[in-house]
Scaffold this motif. Structure first.
Motif, PDB file in Angstrom:
ATOM      1  N   ASP A  10       0.708   9.712   4.290  1.00  0.00           N
ATOM      2  CA  ASP A  10       1.313   9.905   5.602  1.00  0.00           C
ATOM      3  C   ASP A  10       0.364   9.344   6.655  1.00  0.00           C
ATOM      4  OD1 ASP A  10       3.338  11.247   4.328  1.00  0.00           O
ATOM      5  OD2 ASP A  10       2.685  13.242   4.953  1.00  0.00           O
ATOM      6  N   ALA A  11       0.934   8.892   7.773  1.00  0.00           N
ATOM      7  CA  ALA A  11       0.100   8.309   8.825  1.00  0.00           C
ATOM      8  C   ALA A  11       0.799   8.388  10.175  1.00  0.00           C
ATOM      9  CB  ALA A  11      -0.207   6.850   8.500  1.00  0.00           C
ATOM     10  N   ALA A  12       0.008   8.495  11.226  1.00  0.00           N
ATOM     11  CA  ALA A  12       0.540   8.391  12.580  1.00  0.00           C
ATOM     12  C   ALA A  12       0.798   6.921  12.916  1.00  0.00           C
ATOM     13  CB  ALA A  12      -0.430   8.998  13.586  1.00  0.00           C
ATOM     14  N   ASP A  13      -0.106   6.046  12.485  1.00  0.00           N
ATOM     15  CA  ASP A  13       0.022   4.607  12.704  1.00  0.00           C
ATOM     16  C   ASP A  13      -0.186   3.911  11.360  1.00  0.00           C
ATOM     17  OD1 ASP A  13      -0.210   1.911  13.311  1.00  0.00           O
ATOM     18  OD2 ASP A  13      -1.373   2.274  15.132  1.00  0.00           O
ATOM     19  N   PRO A  14       0.884   3.756  10.572  1.00  0.00           N
ATOM     20  CA  PRO A  14       0.726   3.233   9.215  1.00  0.00           C
ATOM     21  C   PRO A  14       0.129   1.837   9.151  1.00  0.00           C
ATOM     22  CG  PRO A  14       3.052   3.396   9.796  1.00  0.00           C
ATOM     23  CD  PRO A  14       2.282   4.064  10.886  1.00  0.00           C
ATOM     24  N   HIS A  15       0.422   0.989  10.121  1.00  0.00           N
ATOM     25  CA  HIS A  15      -0.106  -0.371  10.064  1.00  0.00           C
ATOM     26  C   HIS A  15      -1.609  -0.399  10.345  1.00  0.00           C
ATOM     27  CE1 HIS A  15       3.778  -2.204   9.388  1.00  0.00           C
ATOM     28  NE2 HIS A  15       4.249  -1.258  10.184  1.00  0.00           N
ATOM     29  N   ALA A  16      -2.066   0.397  11.291  1.00  0.00           N
ATOM     30  CA  ALA A  16      -3.508   0.457  11.577  1.00  0.00           C
ATOM     31  C   ALA A  16      -4.262   1.079  10.404  1.00  0.00           C
ATOM     32  CB  ALA A  16      -3.766   1.255  12.856  1.00  0.00           C
ATOM     33  N   LEU A  17      -3.705   2.140   9.816  1.00  0.00           N
ATOM     34  CA  LEU A  17      -4.378   2.781   8.689  1.00  0.00           C
ATOM     35  C   LEU A  17      -4.389   1.865   7.473  1.00  0.00           C
ATOM     36  CD1 LEU A  17      -5.922   5.368   8.293  1.00  0.00           C
ATOM     37  CD2 LEU A  17      -3.839   6.422   7.423  1.00  0.00           C
ATOM     38  N   ALA A  18      -3.297   1.143   7.242  1.00  0.00           N
ATOM     39  CA  ALA A  18      -3.258   0.180   6.140  1.00  0.00           C
ATOM     40  C   ALA A  18      -4.303  -0.913   6.343  1.00  0.00           C
ATOM     41  CB  ALA A  18      -1.860  -0.427   6.022  1.00  0.00           C
ATOM     42  N   ALA A  19      -4.468  -1.379   7.569  1.00  0.00           N
ATOM     43  CA  ALA A  19      -5.469  -2.408   7.849  1.00  0.00           C
ATOM     44  C   ALA A  19      -6.881  -1.887   7.571  1.00  0.00           C
ATOM     45  CB  ALA A  19      -5.348  -2.891   9.290  1.00  0.00           C
ATOM     46  N   PHE A  20      -7.162  -0.635   7.970  1.00  0.00           N
ATOM     47  CA  PHE A  20      -8.470  -0.052   7.699  1.00  0.00           C
ATOM     48  C   PHE A  20      -8.731  -0.012   6.194  1.00  0.00           C
ATOM     49  CE2 PHE A  20     -10.916   3.598   6.285  1.00  0.00           C
ATOM     50  CZ  PHE A  20     -12.125   3.362   6.900  1.00  0.00           C
ATOM     51  N   TRP A  21      -7.767   0.535   5.438  1.00  0.00           N
ATOM     52  CA  TRP A  21      -7.962   0.681   3.993  1.00  0.00           C
ATOM     53  C   TRP A  21      -7.959  -0.659   3.262  1.00  0.00           C
ATOM     54  CZ3 TRP A  21     -10.388   4.314   1.763  1.00  0.00           C
ATOM     55  CH2 TRP A  21     -10.438   5.574   2.346  1.00  0.00           C
ATOM     56  N   ALA A  22      -7.207  -1.626   3.755  1.00  0.00           N
ATOM     57  CA  ALA A  22      -7.256  -2.959   3.151  1.00  0.00           C
ATOM     58  C   ALA A  22      -8.673  -3.523   3.256  1.00  0.00           C
ATOM     59  CB  ALA A  22      -6.246  -3.887   3.813  1.00  0.00           C
ATOM     60  N   GLY A  23      -9.293  -3.366   4.417  1.00  0.00           N
ATOM     61  CA  GLY A  23     -10.664  -3.820   4.584  1.00  0.00           C
ATOM     62  C   GLY A  23     -11.650  -3.041   3.735  1.00  0.00           C
ATOM     63  N   ALA A  24     -11.451  -1.736   3.649  1.00  0.00           N
ATOM     64  CA  ALA A  24     -12.366  -0.878   2.888  1.00  0.00           C
ATOM     65  C   ALA A  24     -12.333  -1.195   1.395  1.00  0.00           C
ATOM     66  CB  ALA A  24     -12.013   0.590   3.109  1.00  0.00           C
ATOM     67  N   LEU A  25     -11.152  -1.554   0.889  1.00  0.00           N
ATOM     68  CA  LEU A  25     -10.968  -1.735  -0.553  1.00  0.00           C
ATOM     69  C   LEU A  25     -10.802  -3.196  -0.973  1.00  0.00           C
ATOM     70  CD1 LEU A  25      -8.450   1.208  -1.077  1.00  0.00           C
ATOM     71  CD2 LEU A  25     -10.933   1.215  -1.502  1.00  0.00           C
ATOM     72  N   ASP A  26     -10.903  -4.117  -0.029  1.00  0.00           N
ATOM     73  CA  ASP A  26     -10.652  -5.533  -0.303  1.00  0.00           C
ATOM     74  C   ASP A  26      -9.237  -5.760  -0.831  1.00  0.00           C
ATOM     75  OD1 ASP A  26     -13.226  -6.349   0.539  1.00  0.00           O
ATOM     76  OD2 ASP A  26     -14.055  -5.826  -1.424  1.00  0.00           O
ATOM     77  N   TYR A  27      -8.291  -5.023  -0.261  1.00  0.00           N
ATOM     78  CA  TYR A  27      -6.872  -5.179  -0.579  1.00  0.00           C
ATOM     79  C   TYR A  27      -6.243  -6.136   0.437  1.00  0.00           C
ATOM     80  CZ  TYR A  27      -5.994  -1.414  -4.034  1.00  0.00           C
ATOM     81  OH  TYR A  27      -5.923  -0.647  -5.160  1.00  0.00           O
ATOM     82  N   VAL A  28      -4.977  -6.463   0.210  1.00  0.00           N
ATOM     83  CA  VAL A  28      -4.216  -7.319   1.121  1.00  0.00           C
ATOM     84  C   VAL A  28      -2.869  -6.652   1.390  1.00  0.00           C
ATOM     85  CG1 VAL A  28      -5.326  -9.448   0.320  1.00  0.00           C
ATOM     86  CG2 VAL A  28      -3.215  -8.661  -0.779  1.00  0.00           C
ATOM     87  N   PRO A  29      -2.202  -7.028   2.504  1.00  0.00           N
ATOM     88  CA  PRO A  29      -0.860  -6.500   2.738  1.00  0.00           C
ATOM     89  C   PRO A  29       0.065  -6.884   1.578  1.00  0.00           C
ATOM     90  CG  PRO A  29      -1.707  -7.550   4.712  1.00  0.00           C
ATOM     91  CD  PRO A  29      -2.668  -7.881   3.598  1.00  0.00           C
ATOM     92  N   GLU A  30       0.952  -5.973   1.209  1.00  0.00           N
ATOM     93  CA  GLU A  30       1.879  -6.274   0.115  1.00  0.00           C
ATOM     94  C   GLU A  30       2.873  -7.343   0.563  1.00  0.00           C
ATOM     95  OE1 GLU A  30       5.047  -4.142  -2.915  1.00  0.00           O
ATOM     96  OE2 GLU A  30       3.735  -2.888  -1.688  1.00  0.00           O
ATOM     97  N   PRO A  31       2.948  -8.458  -0.163  1.00  0.00           N
ATOM     98  CA  PRO A  31       3.876  -9.522   0.219  1.00  0.00           C
ATOM     99  C   PRO A  31       5.321  -9.008   0.252  1.00  0.00           C
ATOM    100  CG  PRO A  31       2.344 -10.297  -1.451  1.00  0.00           C
ATOM    101  CD  PRO A  31       2.158  -8.804  -1.333  1.00  0.00           C
ATOM    102  N   GLY A  32       6.036  -9.379   1.297  1.00  0.00           N
ATOM    103  CA  GLY A  32       7.444  -9.022   1.412  1.00  0.00           C
ATOM    104  C   GLY A  32       7.709  -7.633   1.931  1.00  0.00           C
ATOM    105  N   TYR A  33       6.676  -6.827   2.141  1.00  0.00           N
ATOM    106  CA  TYR A  33       6.862  -5.470   2.640  1.00  0.00           C
ATOM    107  C   TYR A  33       6.880  -5.538   4.160  1.00  0.00           C
ATOM    108  CZ  TYR A  33       6.506  -0.380   2.764  1.00  0.00           C
ATOM    109  OH  TYR A  33       6.756   0.956   2.958  1.00  0.00           O
ATOM    110  N   ASP A  34       8.041  -5.302   4.749  1.00  0.00           N
ATOM    111  CA  ASP A  34       8.188  -5.422   6.198  1.00  0.00           C
ATOM    112  C   ASP A  34       8.967  -4.219   6.708  1.00  0.00           C
ATOM    113  OD1 ASP A  34       8.193  -6.390   8.780  1.00  0.00           O
ATOM    114  OD2 ASP A  34       9.932  -7.671   8.459  1.00  0.00           O
ATOM    115  N   ASP A  35       8.238  -3.228   7.218  1.00  0.00           N
ATOM    116  CA  ASP A  35       8.861  -1.996   7.696  1.00  0.00           C
ATOM    117  C   ASP A  35       8.089  -1.519   8.923  1.00  0.00           C
ATOM    118  OD1 ASP A  35       9.763   0.612   8.146  1.00  0.00           O
ATOM    119  OD2 ASP A  35       9.660   1.189   6.041  1.00  0.00           O
ATOM    120  N   PRO A  36       8.747  -1.353  10.064  1.00  0.00           N
ATOM    121  CA  PRO A  36       8.020  -0.905  11.259  1.00  0.00           C
ATOM    122  C   PRO A  36       7.443   0.502  11.111  1.00  0.00           C
ATOM    123  CG  PRO A  36      10.377  -0.979  11.682  1.00  0.00           C
ATOM    124  CD  PRO A  36      10.154  -1.595  10.330  1.00  0.00           C
ATOM    125  N   ASP A  37       7.995   1.317  10.222  1.00  0.00           N
ATOM    126  CA  ASP A  37       7.516   2.682  10.025  1.00  0.00           C
ATOM    127  C   ASP A  37       6.709   2.850   8.748  1.00  0.00           C
ATOM    128  OD1 ASP A  37       8.511   3.828  12.391  1.00  0.00           O
ATOM    129  OD2 ASP A  37      10.518   3.878  11.531  1.00  0.00           O
TER     130      ASP A  37
END
Length: 127
Positions: A10-37
């Protein structure tokens, strides 16, 4: 063969939290996943589980019952001085991107892990 799974958060700002964790874990955004929420990140090598973040209206109210351990030091046996350097370097880098240092846990005089908070206050450890 194990069943594939995704860690949902769960997140208040899912895109900001995903960006933080992507950097922390050397992950990338999931291709094709496009959801404002929602947002999802994946291991670019396709090995580790995906992590998804969903916008929720309520804030965090208690200690996590589960959390991520960022394991930068590899598997034992360790050179304890090198392990401590790796843990501190990663904790410092995460703090520079929005994490908060909470405390350090030592075992028999050696650094075991650093407890931190992600940008939304979720506990995690760097080990």
């Amino acid at each position: 063969m194990a069943t594939p799974w995704t860690l949902g958060c769960d997140a208040a700002d899912p895109h900001a939290l995903a960006a933080f964790w992507a950097g922390a874990l050397d992950y990338v955004p999931e291709p094709g996943y496009d959801d404002p929420d929602g947002a999802s990140i994946v291991d670019p090598d396709g090995v580790a589980p995906a992590i998804s973040f969903l916008r929720v209206p309520e804030g965090k109210t208690a200690k996590n019952r589960m959390h991520i351990d960022v394991r930068v030091a590899g598997e034992p046996p360790w050179d304890l001085a090198e392990r401590e350097w790796l843990i501190r370097a990663k904790a410092d880098a995460l703090q520079a991107t929005g994490a908060t240092h909470v405390r350090e846990q030592h075992y028999d005089g050696a650094l075991g892990h650093v407890v931190m908070l992600d940008p939304e206050g979720n506990e995690f450890c760097v080990a």
